[in-house]
Design an enzyme around this catalytic site. Structure first.
Site, PDB file in Angstrom:
ATOM      1  N   ASP A 212     -38.548  22.038  14.285  1.00  0.00           N
ATOM      2  CA  ASP A 212     -37.175  22.022  14.817  1.00  0.00           C
ATOM      3  C   ASP A 212     -36.329  22.581  13.660  1.00  0.00           C
ATOM      4  O   ASP A 212     -36.878  23.275  12.793  1.00  0.00           O
ATOM      5  CB  ASP A 212     -36.764  20.589  15.197  1.00  0.00           C
ATOM      6  CG  ASP A 212     -35.551  20.538  16.123  1.00  0.00           C
ATOM      7  OD1 ASP A 212     -35.706  20.720  17.333  1.00  0.00           O
ATOM      8  OD2 ASP A 212     -34.416  20.344  15.620  1.00  0.00           O
TER       9      ASP A 212
ATOM     10  N   LYS B  25     -39.325  12.490  18.779  1.00  0.00           N
ATOM     11  CA  LYS B  25     -38.605  13.370  17.858  1.00  0.00           C
ATOM     12  C   LYS B  25     -38.610  12.699  16.498  1.00  0.00           C
ATOM     13  O   LYS B  25     -38.592  11.469  16.423  1.00  0.00           O
ATOM     14  CB  LYS B  25     -37.153  13.561  18.333  1.00  0.00           C
ATOM     15  CG  LYS B  25     -36.495  14.786  17.773  1.00  0.00           C
ATOM     16  CD  LYS B  25     -36.764  15.991  18.638  1.00  0.00           C
ATOM     17  CE  LYS B  25     -36.280  17.268  18.000  1.00  0.00           C
ATOM     18  NZ  LYS B  25     -36.313  18.396  18.945  1.00  0.00           N
TER      19      LYS B  25
HETATM   20  N1  GLU Z   1     -38.120  21.181  18.669  1.00  0.00           N
HETATM   21  C1  GLU Z   1     -38.421  21.910  19.872  1.00  0.00           C
HETATM   22  C2  GLU Z   1     -37.613  21.333  21.005  1.00  0.00           C
HETATM   23  O1  GLU Z   1     -36.493  20.914  20.818  1.00  0.00           O
HETATM   24  C3  GLU Z   1     -39.919  22.035  20.126  1.00  0.00           C
HETATM   25  C4  GLU Z   1     -40.673  20.767  20.330  1.00  0.00           C
HETATM   26  C5  GLU Z   1     -42.190  20.936  20.450  1.00  0.00           C
HETATM   27  O2  GLU Z   1     -42.675  22.056  20.505  1.00  0.00           O
HETATM   28  O3  GLU Z   1     -42.860  19.893  20.477  1.00  0.00           O
HETATM   29  O4  GLU Z   1     -37.990  21.324  22.143  1.00  0.00           O
END
Ligand code: GLU
Length: 440
Positions: free
Chosen positions: A165, A125
């Site tokens: 996100d 992340k």
């Molecule tokens: N931010 C999204 C999540 O919390 C998507 C992450 C992604 O597609 O890599 O899962």
């Protein structure tokens, strides 16, 4: 060794990371009886301790210049939490609330979420404390390009694949990927959530919200009811809230709320799809929800949870938006509570809901559809072949059904299904096994 000991140690080392500790505490509680049931020894507990530490944390300075010609400085991060199952995978968040604590919590949750999808995805992340609110398109582009100028050296199609996100949607992914392509002189699909014009997947934009509702359908079916005709209070008004609301409406549920940081909109008879589009247009023009003018729709400042009575609650805004007191109000009418955001219920709120015996789907299971379709996007990009929207949707449905099944198998208690335990345990077992087999 015990999970209690591990948590004690973790709490003293990371005392300034309360959000990460909150997520770790919940996970440890869920795996405790499992570890005892396999007569876990020192090796297992030490491996568990290892799993709680990110493999790598990268922080960097982001230098950019605003429209007035003023130099601006932000901090960028990427937490590469765990790569046992595949390349680090997870979104980028641009929001003033971003700090290492928040990103460690999100990366940690991502580890189990990604494992639940059954796809070969590790977890990461990242993001920045950059505030996109009120910025011009030129400033957003400048910031994204500056951010990628540092991030590009740490990512790669088989190393780390970021996505969006909060504060990072299709436009931002386009700018980030555009810069990545230029710097690396490649077409590797190292970001997901891209426009289908340059390697993105159809249905990725809708995936998180649609997946949440597919999961809710599965929970409802397991408990002998359907979503049609039920009232639903949805919070947030970003990508997740929008497509959760749209899918709920499509299935005949009555969506009575949406919210932003200032307050919530309420329509007793439920929003129509057209009204959702109108609300989204106002949002996209940079205004707050109080600027929306629709018949029979009211806007009130403050939080909705203790005021709005509904059959179902879908908190889709952000972490810890539902307090213990909110939960005590919700359980009076709730037949189903589904986390659309990542950990929107505080530990206390989740406890209240679970003790009330109301089916409660945690974010890491319910909102896994977004990252799942990101995984499908990686497959499409790597094979140079785009899938139809129908194919993506049908794979998404299957994945959400499988996740539900995993939660049922791992979360069975005497009376009901403990989805929190089920999701944590099923995700944990995959990562834990992989780490063992890799000799980590
Ligand atoms: N931010 C999204 C999540 O919390 C998507 C992450 C992604 O597609 O890599 O899962």
């Amino acid at each position: 060794m015990s999970t209690t000991k591990i948590f004690e140690r973790l709490s003293s080392t990371y005392q300034y990371e309360p959000t990460f500790l909150q997520a770790a505490k919940e996970l440890l509680a869920s795996v405790d009886t499992y570890l005892q049931s396999i007569s876990a020894g020192d090796f297992e507990y030490r491996l568990l301790e290892r799993l709680l530490v990110p493999e790598r944390i990268i922080t960097f300075r982001v230098d950019w210049v605003d429209d007035a010609g003023v130099m601006q400085t932000n901090v960028g991060y990427r937490v590469q939490f765990n790569s046992a199952l595949g390349p680090y995978k997870g979104g980028l968040r641009f929001d003033p609330s971003v700090n290492l604590d928040v990103l460690k919590f999100l990366g940690f949750e991502q580890m189990f979420k990604n494992a639940l999808t059954g796809l070969p995805l590790g977890a990461g992340k990242g993001g920045s404390d950059f505030n996109p609110k009120g910025k011009s398109d030129n400033e957003i582009r400048s910031f994204c390009r500056a951010f990628m100028l540092e991030l590009y050296r740490h990512i790669g199609i088989d190393r780390d694949v970021p996505a969006g996100d909060i504060g990072v949607g299709g436009r931002e992914i386009g700018y980030l990927y555009g810069m990545y392509k230029q710097i690396t002189n490649s077409n590797e699909g190292t970001l997901t959530g891209k426009d289908p014009l340059f390697g993105g997947s159809l249905g990725r934009t809708e995936a998180t919200g649609h997946g949440i509702v597919y999961f809710a359908e599965a929970v409802a079916a397991h408990h002998g009811f359907t979503l049609a005709g039920m009232t639903a209070a949805v919070s947030g008004s970003g990508n997740v809230a929008e497509f959760t609301a749209r899918k709920l409406i499509e299935l005949g549920a009555i969506v009575v709320t949406l919210s932003d940081r200032g307050g919530y909109m309420y329509k007793e008879t439920g929003f129509s799809e057209d009204e959702i589009s109108e609300i989204m247009n106002v949002k996209k023009s940079g205004q707050n929800l109080d600027a929306v003018t629709l018949p029979h729709v009211t806007y009130k400042a403050g939080s909705l949870w203790q005021v709005v009575t509904a059959d179902m609650y879908f908190p889709c805004a952000t972490q810890n938006e539902v307090s213990g007191d909110d939960a005590r109000a919700m359980v009076k009418s709730a037949k189903l509570i589904v986390e659309g955001a990542n950990m929107p219920l505080t530990l206390e709120a989740a406890l209240v809901v679970r003790e009330a015996g109301i089916p409660f789907a945690p974010g890491k299971a319910a909102n896994a559809g977004g990252v799942a379709v990101s995984g499908l996007e990686m497959t499409q990009h790597a094979s140079h072949y785009p899938w139809s929207r129908e194919r993506v949707d049908s794979e998404l449905r299957d994945i959400m059904k499988n996740i539900h099944q995993l939660c049922v198998e791992n979360g069975q208690t005497n009376k009901e299904i403990d989805y929190v335990k089920g999701a944590n345990l099923a995700g944990f077992k995959r990562v834990f096994e992989a780490m063992k087999k890799l000799g980590w």
